[in-house]
Design an enzyme around this catalytic site. Structure first.
Site, PDB file in Angstrom:
ATOM      1  NE  ARG A 132     -49.394  55.452  14.515  1.00  0.00           N
ATOM      2  CZ  ARG A 132     -48.492  54.592  14.971  1.00  0.00           C
ATOM      3  NH1 ARG A 132     -48.228  54.540  16.266  1.00  0.00           N
ATOM      4  NH2 ARG A 132     -47.861  53.789  14.147  1.00  0.00           N
ATOM      5  CG  HIS A 144     -49.020  48.726  13.461  1.00  0.00           C
ATOM      6  ND1 HIS A 144     -49.166  49.889  14.196  1.00  0.00           N
ATOM      7  CD2 HIS A 144     -48.409  47.847  14.290  1.00  0.00           C
ATOM      8  CE1 HIS A 144     -48.675  49.707  15.412  1.00  0.00           C
ATOM      9  NE2 HIS A 144     -48.214  48.469  15.488  1.00  0.00           N
ATOM     10  CD  GLU A 151     -42.689  50.290  17.351  1.00  0.00           C
ATOM     11  OE1 GLU A 151     -42.760  51.024  18.356  1.00  0.00           O
ATOM     12  OE2 GLU A 151     -42.810  49.051  17.413  1.00  0.00           O
ATOM     13  CG  ASN A 166     -43.916  54.476  17.832  1.00  0.00           C
ATOM     14  OD1 ASN A 166     -44.446  55.562  17.649  1.00  0.00           O
ATOM     15  ND2 ASN A 166     -44.305  53.383  17.195  1.00  0.00           N
ATOM     16  CE1 TYR A 211     -45.078  51.290  24.311  1.00  0.00           C
ATOM     17  CE2 TYR A 211     -43.854  51.401  22.248  1.00  0.00           C
ATOM     18  CZ  TYR A 211     -45.058  51.365  22.930  1.00  0.00           C
ATOM     19  OH  TYR A 211     -46.239  51.416  22.240  1.00  0.00           O
ATOM     20  CD  GLU A 218     -46.830  52.337  18.857  1.00  0.00           C
ATOM     21  OE1 GLU A 218     -46.284  51.590  19.715  1.00  0.00           O
ATOM     22  OE2 GLU A 218     -47.075  51.965  17.702  1.00  0.00           O
TER      23      GLU A 218
END
Length: 449
Positions: free
Chosen positions: A80, A124, A169, A290, A292, A352
């Site tokens: 990606r 992005h 995002e 994504n 985290y 991600e």
């Protein structure tokens, strides 16, 4: 890290790694590329923690063949990457820049030759600066310009890119770029940043139609999600948690899946034109997730401009970014998406997932990163648990292939499976690269377990 063998993943599960153009490409003024908002932002004193910029970054523009070889050695199914809008349309509108398209044409062909599926993200965060000068994502016309850019890019690459991702995002870009001023373009509008949410989503919907005119490959969006942990048991704490849930997790998901916007203080519905929500809800084939870390939330202090306060979560190991390492949050999040959206939820790919640590070569030139291995081990087991819970997860992309220029943190945070010496551009695979290579190899049909 668990000592148990990694559980098997379904046949066809997609293993990948991710990067973004502005964080790795460099070549900021080469072959007709125009300036982006991040080029401008980095020139403003005090915006980037180490005073650096992405002008050179990892020099991927010149070294992409070396990086494709690293992908082949890792054994991933997919890569990606993002396409730099200012390379394709230096002013954000009008004719395409042939040299910019040629670069991505070469990259896509080299990936296919290495048996790696190209997964292209159109946006992005690197908006062409001329568009920001006329309002950026606060301006409705930017959505139309994004669709034009998507159409021109797909006309060249649509026959070979295997998965298209419109936006990366949009919540983070809206909140940090337009709401809090910590990212480019550096505006501090708080809830007045809502037009940047709506116009990104409108641009997504328009781009879906533009892409489908030139490709039969799946189309997706990559959203950042964070499970909300409410710290406190008062009604005010619960209301704060609901407000943050709506802002972070639902604002960019409810309208995609046909539910319209959630109720949230400060949102101005006046910018939503008739037909916009139908455009935004154009069917997508994949939801990129994504992840985290979870977010701690409690009731806001009196006089706060926001309806919640964010609170650090205790009891977890922490990364160099001071983010809690919470694999349980990924399983929780995937279950929340499954339970909240039901049959409207498309298949998921983790687009991600990764961590920053202060990795450095030892005296022998080797880079050991056991903390990253433990992170990936835990998060992959969380995905496997979510699959067992009935969530349709089709792939996992590690952030990131390379150490890179980490936005406002400059070169101070290293997320890569591959160490980059920014002075020499030497690439050194870390121990996590070898570990992931072996995990992927063991997942192939017929592999010895």
């Amino acid at each position: 890290m668990s000592t148990a063998p990694m559980p098997q993943f379904p046949t066809g599960f997609r293993w990948g790694v991710s990067t973004s153009a502005h964080q790795i490409e460099g070549a900021a003024t080469v072959d007709g590329r125009g300036p982006s908002i991040w080029d401008t932002f980095a020139q403003s004193p005090g915006r980037i923690s180490d005073g650096s910029s992405g002008a050179v970054a990892c020099d991927h523009y010149q070294r992409h063949t070396e990086d494709v070889a690293l992908l082949a050695g890792l054994g991933v199914d997919a890569y990606r990457f993002s396409i730099a809008w200012p390379r394709i349309q230096p002013t954000g509108a009008g004719p395409t820049n042939p040299a910019g398209l040629d670069f991505y044409d070469r990259l896509v062909d080299e990936l296919l030759a290495a048996d790696v599926d190209p997964v292209a993200t159109l946006y992005h965060w690197d908006l062409p600066q001329p568009l920001e000068d006329t309002g950026g994502w606060l301006h409705r016309d930017t959505a139309a310009r994004f669709a034009e850019y998507a159409e021109k890019t797909a006309a060249r690459l649509g026959d070979r890119v295997r998965l298209w991702i419109t936006l990366n995002e949009p919540f983070i870009h809206m909140s940090l770029g337009y709401g809090m001023g910590q990212h480019a373009p550096g505006r501090m509008l708080l809830f007045d940043a809502f037009p940047a949410a709506h116009h990104q989503l409108l641009g997504h919907g328009l781009a879906v139609a533009a892409l489908r005119a030139h490709t039969t490959s799946p189309v997706a969006i990559a959203n950042n999600y964070s499970p909300v942990r409410i710290l406190g048991d008062s009604d005010a704490d619960r209301a704060a948690g609901a407000a943050y849930e709506a802002l972070h997790n639902r604002l960019f998901t409810d309208p995609l899946l046909g539910r319209g916007y959630p109720e949230l203080p400060g949102l101005d519905p006046g910018i939503v034109h008739p037909g916009d929500l139908d455009t935004i809800a154009a069917p997508i084939d994949v939801l990129g997730v994504n992840y985290y870390n979870p977010t701690g939330v409690r009731a806001a202090e009196e006089g706060s401009p926001l309806p919640f306060d964010l609170v650090a979560l205790d009891g977890y190991p922490r990364t160099a970014f001071d983010w809690p390492v919470a694999p349980d949050g990924l399983r929780e999040l995937l279950g929340w998406l499954h339970d909240t959206y039901g049959d409207a939820l498309p298949p998921i790919e983790i687009t991600e997932s990764g961590c920053a640590y202060d990795d450095a070569p030892d005296a022998d030139g080797q880079v050991a990163d056991p903390e990253r291995i433990a992170y990936l081990d835990g998060h992959l087991r969380a995905v496997r648990a979510a699959l067992d819970d009935g969530v349709d997860v089709r792939g996992y992309f590690v952030w990131s292939l390379l150490d890179n220029w980490e936005w406002a943190e400059g070169f101070t945070k290293r997320f890569g499976l591959v160490h980059v010496d920014y002075a020499t551009q030497t690439r050194t695979p870390k121990s996590s690269y070898t570990w992931l290579r072996d995990v992927i190899a063991a997942s192939r049909p017929g592999s010895a377990r």
